[in-house]
Motif scaffolding. Structure first.
Motif, PDB file in Angstrom:
ATOM      1  N   SER A 185       0.911  -1.272   0.290  1.00 28.77           N
ATOM      2  CA  SER A 185       0.057  -0.022  -0.532  1.00 28.77           C
ATOM      3  C   SER A 185       1.279   1.122   0.372  1.00 28.77           C
ATOM      4  CB  SER A 185      -0.870   0.081   1.496  1.00 28.77           C
ATOM      5  OG  SER A 185      -2.150  -0.958   1.448  1.00 28.77           O
ATOM      6  N   PHE A 186       1.944   0.941   1.307  1.00 25.30           N
ATOM      7  CA  PHE A 186       2.869   2.476   1.016  1.00 25.30           C
ATOM      8  C   PHE A 186       3.868   2.274  -0.552  1.00 25.30           C
ATOM      9  CE2 PHE A 186       7.287   3.509   0.611  1.00 25.30           C
ATOM     10  CZ  PHE A 186       7.395   4.818   1.088  1.00 25.30           C
ATOM     11  N   TRP A 187       3.717   1.843  -1.611  1.00 25.72           N
ATOM     12  CA  TRP A 187       4.650   1.528  -2.553  1.00 25.72           C
ATOM     13  C   TRP A 187       3.081   2.506  -4.225  1.00 25.72           C
ATOM     14  CZ3 TRP A 187       8.426   2.826  -3.504  1.00 25.72           C
ATOM     15  CH2 TRP A 187       9.584   2.262  -2.467  1.00 25.72           C
ATOM     16  N   LEU A 188       1.932   1.981  -3.177  1.00 23.95           N
ATOM     17  CA  LEU A 188       0.683   2.393  -4.776  1.00 23.95           C
ATOM     18  C   LEU A 188       0.319   3.308  -4.198  1.00 23.95           C
ATOM     19  CD1 LEU A 188      -1.671  -0.591  -3.691  1.00 23.95           C
ATOM     20  CD2 LEU A 188      -0.686  -0.310  -5.796  1.00 23.95           C
ATOM     21  N   LEU A 192       3.649   6.000  -5.407  1.00 25.53           N
ATOM     22  CA  LEU A 192       3.335   5.531  -6.933  1.00 25.53           C
ATOM     23  C   LEU A 192       2.417   6.584  -7.406  1.00 25.53           C
ATOM     24  CD1 LEU A 192       4.191   2.285  -7.828  1.00 25.53           C
ATOM     25  CD2 LEU A 192       5.729   3.948  -8.935  1.00 25.53           C
ATOM     26  N   GLY A 193       1.730   6.411  -7.090  1.00 25.93           N
ATOM     27  CA  GLY A 193       0.481   7.152  -7.190  1.00 25.93           C
ATOM     28  C   GLY A 193       0.111   8.616  -7.194  1.00 25.93           C
ATOM     29  N   PHE A 194       0.775   9.269  -6.177  1.00 21.62           N
ATOM     30  CA  PHE A 194       1.578  10.417  -5.848  1.00 21.62           C
ATOM     31  C   PHE A 194       2.063  11.079  -6.840  1.00 21.62           C
ATOM     32  CE2 PHE A 194       4.290  13.505  -3.877  1.00 21.62           C
ATOM     33  CZ  PHE A 194       3.303  14.594  -3.951  1.00 21.62           C
ATOM     34  N   MET A 195       3.141  10.029  -7.210  1.00 27.04           N
ATOM     35  CA  MET A 195       4.034  10.734  -8.673  1.00 27.04           C
ATOM     36  C   MET A 195       3.375  10.608  -9.849  1.00 27.04           C
ATOM     37  SD  MET A 195       8.062   9.248  -7.211  1.00 27.04           S
ATOM     38  CE  MET A 195       6.822   7.143  -7.389  1.00 27.04           C
ATOM     39  N   ILE A 235      -6.769   5.427  -9.314  1.00 24.97           N
ATOM     40  CA  ILE A 235      -6.550   4.425  -8.907  1.00 24.97           C
ATOM     41  C   ILE A 235      -5.726   3.759  -7.935  1.00 24.97           C
ATOM     42  CG2 ILE A 235      -5.251   2.872 -10.697  1.00 24.97           C
ATOM     43  CD1 ILE A 235      -7.951   1.082 -10.251  1.00 24.97           C
ATOM     44  N   LEU A 236      -4.006   4.200  -7.721  1.00 24.12           N
ATOM     45  CA  LEU A 236      -3.414   3.855  -7.659  1.00 24.12           C
ATOM     46  C   LEU A 236      -3.448   4.239  -5.800  1.00 24.12           C
ATOM     47  CD1 LEU A 236      -0.289   3.720  -9.652  1.00 24.12           C
ATOM     48  CD2 LEU A 236      -1.832   2.110  -8.669  1.00 24.12           C
ATOM     49  N   ILE A 252       1.535   0.991 -14.854  1.00 21.25           N
ATOM     50  CA  ILE A 252       2.205   2.338 -15.038  1.00 21.25           C
ATOM     51  C   ILE A 252       3.017   2.488 -17.101  1.00 21.25           C
ATOM     52  CG2 ILE A 252       4.506   2.614 -14.131  1.00 21.25           C
ATOM     53  CD1 ILE A 252       3.310   1.485 -11.388  1.00 21.25           C
ATOM     54  N   PHE A 253       3.164   2.092 -17.533  1.00 22.39           N
ATOM     55  CA  PHE A 253       3.911   1.583 -18.372  1.00 22.39           C
ATOM     56  C   PHE A 253       2.505   2.765 -19.391  1.00 22.39           C
ATOM     57  CE2 PHE A 253       3.987   0.522 -23.027  1.00 22.39           C
ATOM     58  CZ  PHE A 253       5.510   0.447 -22.938  1.00 22.39           C
ATOM     59  N   SER A 254       1.496   2.858 -19.099  1.00 25.74           N
ATOM     60  CA  SER A 254       0.883   3.529 -19.842  1.00 25.74           C
ATOM     61  C   SER A 254       0.187   5.033 -19.131  1.00 25.74           C
ATOM     62  CB  SER A 254      -1.005   2.983 -19.675  1.00 25.74           C
ATOM     63  OG  SER A 254      -1.430   3.664 -20.423  1.00 25.74           O
TER      64      SER A 254
END
Length: 372
Positions: A113-116, A119-122, A135-136, A314-316
């Motif tokens: 969840s931390f990485w999600l 990544l969502g923040f970035m 969604i992340l 993420i690729f998209s």
């Protein structure tokens, strides 16, 4: 040769996953729709007046609806949340069977969840402005919440899911702060107030961070469905439960919509119930198609995409599809230039979709699974 590869892939998926193929098929189909570019194709055709009313209808449903409108594209995020929930009981069962304790599994869920969230923040940040509405970060919150309830009885999971919907709707209806006490008015509701005091600004398209609370229901309903699929009930019994509850959810959402408008951007109760019904119906039809009627070769095509959903997303988001389009277009332009822009665009989108699938197949064959 292609048939042999598909058969090998089907067997590999079954052995690798130790779970029901329709789960990966459903997830892969959703991801393929999300990144294939077919929505762009419909939009281009509609803009140029190609295809008539039917293409215009497809184009409309390949985008989010306006404030009070619900189109097919509004179901993509609920589908994704739901299918994550379906996979959770399988994943926990596998980890416990390998010797992990519940505490170790929970720590793994927290890390994921931390990485999600990061990544969502970035991915959602633009200079000094950021949003937690994609969604992340939404998934980061609901994933941990669902994990805490993962080993509870289904009746408790259902009770909590409906309680979250009820509490959310009550907050929107009775929030007393002036300027934010109009539940169904964009930027003047509880969700907008919540963003104003947490992230400090509102989303330009009226999405709200608080959506993570009512849409916890989607992942919890997915967990319940995953548990259903793991039972010893007959396949037809499982199918009937998914289809009947799915239809009931769709009808229930419509009935609630008479009193509570369906608004995806703030995830009203009627929308959550309505979209949850479609999630169950889609999962039931996937189960029928793949695990009962056994159209497994076609299912494997999409299931391979479903094996790397985070990578594909993420690729998209990072423009990978645009890069593949630039790579393909010089060839499609020269080979199909005789057909004009419409033919070139159609062929390019198909080629790019298969390039994305090829990347996923390459990762799958080498057992590379991007996980958090």
């Amino acid at each position: 040769m292609k048939s042999d590869q598909t058969s090998d892939a089907t067997a590999g998926l079954s052995k690798e996953q130790g779970r029901i193929l329709s789960v990966d098929f459903f997830r892969g189909l959703v991801m393929f729709i999300l990144v294939s570019g077919i929505a762009t194709l419909f939009h281009q055709m509609a803009e140029q007046g190609e295809g008539g009313i039917f293409i215009a209808w497809l184009d409309k449903h390949s985008n989010h609806g306006t404030w009070f409108e619900i189109y097919f594209w509004d179901l993509i995020q609920p589908f994704f949340m739901f299918i994550v929930g379906v996979a959770m009981p399988f994943s926990l069962s596998k980890r416990l069977a390998q010797g992990d304790s519940w505490k170790q599994s929970f720590i793994h869920a927290l890390k994921r969840s931390f990485w999600l969230l990061l990544l969502g923040f970035m991915l959602g940040a633009k200079d000094d402005t950021y949003y937690l509405t994609n969604i992340l970060p939404q998934l980061a919150f609901v994933y941990v919440f669902a994990f805490l309830l993962l080993q509870k009885d289904i009746k408790w999971q259902l009770a909590v899911s409906f309680a979250l919907i009820l509490v959310s709707d009550l907050l929107y209806h009775f929030w007393p702060i002036e300027g934010y006490n109009m539940p169904y008015t964009p930027d003047h509701n509880f969700g907008a107030w919540f963003d104003s005091v947490t992230v400090g600004h509102l989303h330009p398209d009226h999405w709200v961070t608080f959506n993570a609370v009512p849409t916890c229901a989607h992942i919890l309903w997915g967990v319940c469905t995953g548990k259903l699929l793991m039972t010893d009930l007959s396949p037809m019994k499982k199918l009937s439960i998914m289809l009947s509850t799915g239809i009931a959810g769709i009808m229930g959402g419509y009935l609630l919509g008479l009193y509570i408008p369906m608004i995806e951007r703030i995830s009203t109760g009627s929308f959550v119930v309505f979209s949850g019904g479609w999630c169950l119906l889609a999962m039931g039809l996937s189960y029928l198609f793949v695990d009962i009627l056994r159209f497994r070769k076609i299912a494997t095509f999409f299931a391979i995409v479903g094996m790397n959903p985070i990578f594909i997303y993420i690729f998209s988001m990072l423009g990978g599809k645009n890069l593949l389009t630039r790579m393909a277009r010089p060839f499609t332009y020269r080979l199909f230039g005789w057909g004009g822009d419409m033919v070139i665009n159609m062929v390019t989108i198909v080629v790019v979709a298969f390039m994305v699938w090829g990347i996923c197949y390459y990762l799958y064959k080498r057992k590379i699974f991007i996980k958090l």
